[in-house]
Design an enzyme around this catalytic site. Structure first.
Site, mmCIF file in Angstrom:
data_model
loop_
_atom_site.group_PDB
_atom_site.id
_atom_site.type_symbol
_atom_site.label_atom_id
_atom_site.label_comp_id
_atom_site.label_asym_id
_atom_site.label_seq_id
_atom_site.Cartn_x
_atom_site.Cartn_y
_atom_site.Cartn_z
ATOM 1 N N ASN A 1 42.075 41.508 43.166
ATOM 2 C CA ASN A 1 41.090 41.354 42.080
ATOM 3 C C ASN A 1 41.048 42.534 41.111
ATOM 4 O O ASN A 1 40.504 42.427 40.014
ATOM 5 C CB ASN A 1 39.679 41.099 42.634
ATOM 6 C CG ASN A 1 39.477 39.683 43.114
ATOM 7 O OD1 ASN A 1 38.695 39.430 44.016
ATOM 8 N ND2 ASN A 1 40.183 38.718 42.511
ATOM 9 N N ARG B 1 32.009 34.809 31.892
ATOM 10 C CA ARG B 1 32.369 34.595 33.303
ATOM 11 C C ARG B 1 31.455 35.350 34.266
ATOM 12 O O ARG B 1 31.096 34.852 35.330
ATOM 13 C CB ARG B 1 33.796 35.099 33.560
ATOM 14 C CG ARG B 1 34.903 34.333 32.932
ATOM 15 C CD ARG B 1 36.247 35.021 33.207
ATOM 16 N NE ARG B 1 36.435 35.330 34.615
ATOM 17 C CZ ARG B 1 36.826 34.441 35.541
ATOM 18 N NH1 ARG B 1 37.082 33.204 35.182
ATOM 19 N NH2 ARG B 1 36.949 34.796 36.794
ATOM 20 N N SER C 1 38.973 40.994 46.333
ATOM 21 C CA SER C 1 40.235 41.117 47.061
ATOM 22 C C SER C 1 41.046 42.302 46.527
ATOM 23 O O SER C 1 40.776 42.809 45.430
ATOM 24 C CB SER C 1 41.060 39.836 46.927
ATOM 25 O OG SER C 1 41.544 39.725 45.608
ATOM 26 N N ARG D 1 34.433 29.483 36.352
ATOM 27 C CA ARG D 1 34.402 28.119 35.783
ATOM 28 C C ARG D 1 32.966 27.624 35.598
ATOM 29 O O ARG D 1 32.649 26.943 34.637
ATOM 30 C CB ARG D 1 35.187 27.156 36.690
ATOM 31 C CG ARG D 1 36.687 27.242 36.462
ATOM 32 C CD ARG D 1 37.452 26.577 37.558
ATOM 33 N NE ARG D 1 37.460 27.390 38.774
ATOM 34 C CZ ARG D 1 37.733 26.933 39.985
ATOM 35 N NH1 ARG D 1 37.990 25.654 40.156
ATOM 36 N NH2 ARG D 1 37.716 27.742 41.024
ATOM 37 N N ASP E 1 34.419 30.798 45.572
ATOM 38 C CA ASP E 1 35.249 30.615 44.372
ATOM 39 C C ASP E 1 34.557 29.681 43.367
ATOM 40 O O ASP E 1 33.799 28.795 43.759
ATOM 41 C CB ASP E 1 36.598 30.033 44.801
ATOM 42 C CG ASP E 1 37.663 30.224 43.737
ATOM 43 O OD1 ASP E 1 37.416 30.946 42.748
ATOM 44 O OD2 ASP E 1 38.757 29.654 43.904
HETATM 45 C C1 FPP Z 1 35.795 34.074 42.656
HETATM 46 O O1 FPP Z 1 35.400 33.295 41.540
HETATM 47 C C2 FPP Z 1 34.753 35.050 42.938
HETATM 48 C C3 FPP Z 1 34.941 36.408 42.962
HETATM 49 C C4 FPP Z 1 36.242 37.041 42.749
HETATM 50 C C5 FPP Z 1 33.814 37.322 43.196
HETATM 51 C C6 FPP Z 1 32.773 36.842 44.157
HETATM 52 C C7 FPP Z 1 31.510 37.592 43.906
HETATM 53 C C8 FPP Z 1 30.262 37.066 44.020
HETATM 54 C C9 FPP Z 1 29.988 35.740 44.518
HETATM 55 C C10 FPP Z 1 29.077 37.833 43.615
HETATM 56 C C11 FPP Z 1 29.030 39.209 44.058
HETATM 57 C C12 FPP Z 1 28.859 39.376 45.509
HETATM 58 C C13 FPP Z 1 28.777 40.597 46.039
HETATM 59 C C14 FPP Z 1 28.550 40.739 47.481
HETATM 60 C C15 FPP Z 1 28.873 41.814 45.231
HETATM 61 P P1 FPP Z 1 36.294 33.295 40.243
HETATM 62 O O2 FPP Z 1 35.800 34.337 39.326
HETATM 63 O O3 FPP Z 1 37.741 33.433 40.620
HETATM 64 O O4 FPP Z 1 35.999 31.871 39.664
HETATM 65 P P2 FPP Z 1 37.007 30.942 38.835
HETATM 66 O O5 FPP Z 1 38.079 30.511 39.809
HETATM 67 O O6 FPP Z 1 36.142 29.820 38.414
HETATM 68 O O7 FPP Z 1 37.538 31.749 37.702
#
Ligand code: FPP
Length: 249
Positions: free
Chosen positions: A72, A37, A69, A28, A24
């Site tokens: 998502n 983002r 998820s 940010r 996560d």
């Molecule tokens: C949460 O950060 C992250 C995700 C929903 C996606 C995670 C994906 C990766 C790390 C890269 C891709 C990996 C693969 C295997 C394809 P957020 O966007 O919710 O961050 P925030 O809370 O700061 O908004």
């Protein structure tokens, strides 16, 4: 006494066998740098590659990461589309290097909503790496813990079962071949499980850090291992019942 799946208490190792991660903080991280983002996600994939190596070197056997998820899909269409593109990069390009390093790649989740290209790439990537003996990297994509429990229960109903045990249900979960996670890490400062591996996380040690996923690195991973090493894993027992080397106080 109820038959509990934790009756077979796992040994406490200094390095967890199975680490589960919610990566996560990508958005940010990018925002702080006045970037879109999605640049945080891009960097996040590079960090994942590094953490796979660090975990493999340290002796972790299973690393399971939450990439997308079931919730998502609610994100803006451009972000969803970018994440799908990154998923393809991971499955078609990054997998080549990982395969050289002996990584076994698996994907868990409901594949039906992914486009044909992604679905085929998942099959190919899993096939390419299936006989590797290094760490197993499992990418949870369109995955949800409640969805997983439901699909397991439905599979048992289809088999005609009318009464089921914990072992029956556990055997139908997406990650049934792996031991349950010993250590759960969530970066980015939130302290939620967010519908990730709800069943298997019953006895996991939780480690939360404010570090944003794109800033996570080998040092941060070793801090998580150090924290894990200090935990006293009692599985319902008292401290005094544990082998002396596992007592922490
Ligand atoms: C949460 O950060 C992250 C995700 C929903 C996606 C995670 C994906 C990766 C790390 C890269 C891709 C990996 C693969 C295997 C394809 P957020 O966007 O919710 O961050 P925030 O809370 O700061 O908004």
């Amino acid at each position: 006494m109820n038959q509990s799946s934790t009756q077979n208490i796992p040994e406490h190792h200094h390095i967890p066998h199975h680490v589960a991660v919610i990566m996560d903080g990508n958005g940010r991280w990018a925002k702080k740098r006045f970037m879109p983002r999605v640049m945080g996600h891009k960097r996040g994939l590079d960090v994942l590659e590094e953490i796979v190596r660090v975990c493999d070197d340290a002796g972790v056997r299973y690393l399971t990461v939450f990439a997308f998820s079931t919730e998502n899909w609610r994100r803006p269409a451009e972000e969803v589309s970018f994440l799908m593109g990154l998923f393809l990069v991971a499955l078609q390009k990054k997998v080549i290097e990982m395969n050289k390093n002996g990584v076994r790649l698996k994907v868990i989740g409901d594949r039906s909503l992914f486009n044909a290209d992604i679905q085929q790439s998942i099959v190919d990537a899993e096939k390419l790496t299936e006989n590797n003996t290094g760490i197993t990297l499992t990418i949870a994509a369109d995955y949800g813990g409640r969805w997983d429990i439901l699909q397991a229960a439905n599979a048992l109903i289809k088999e005609g079962k009318t009464e089921i045990s914990e072992a029956d249900l556990a055997s139908k979960l997406m990650l049934s071949e792996a031991p349950e996670p010993d250590l759960f890490i969530r970066t980015g400062g939130e302290t939620r499980i967010s519908n990730f591996m709800l069943w298997q996380m019953a006895y996991a040690e939780f480690y939360f850090t404010d570090v944003l996923w794109p800033d996570f690195n080998a040092d941060e991973m070793h801090k998580a291992f150090a924290s894990f090493t200090k935990r006293e894993r009692r599985f319902g027992r008292t401290s005094e019942q544990l082998p002396v080397e596992q007592q922490r106080s």
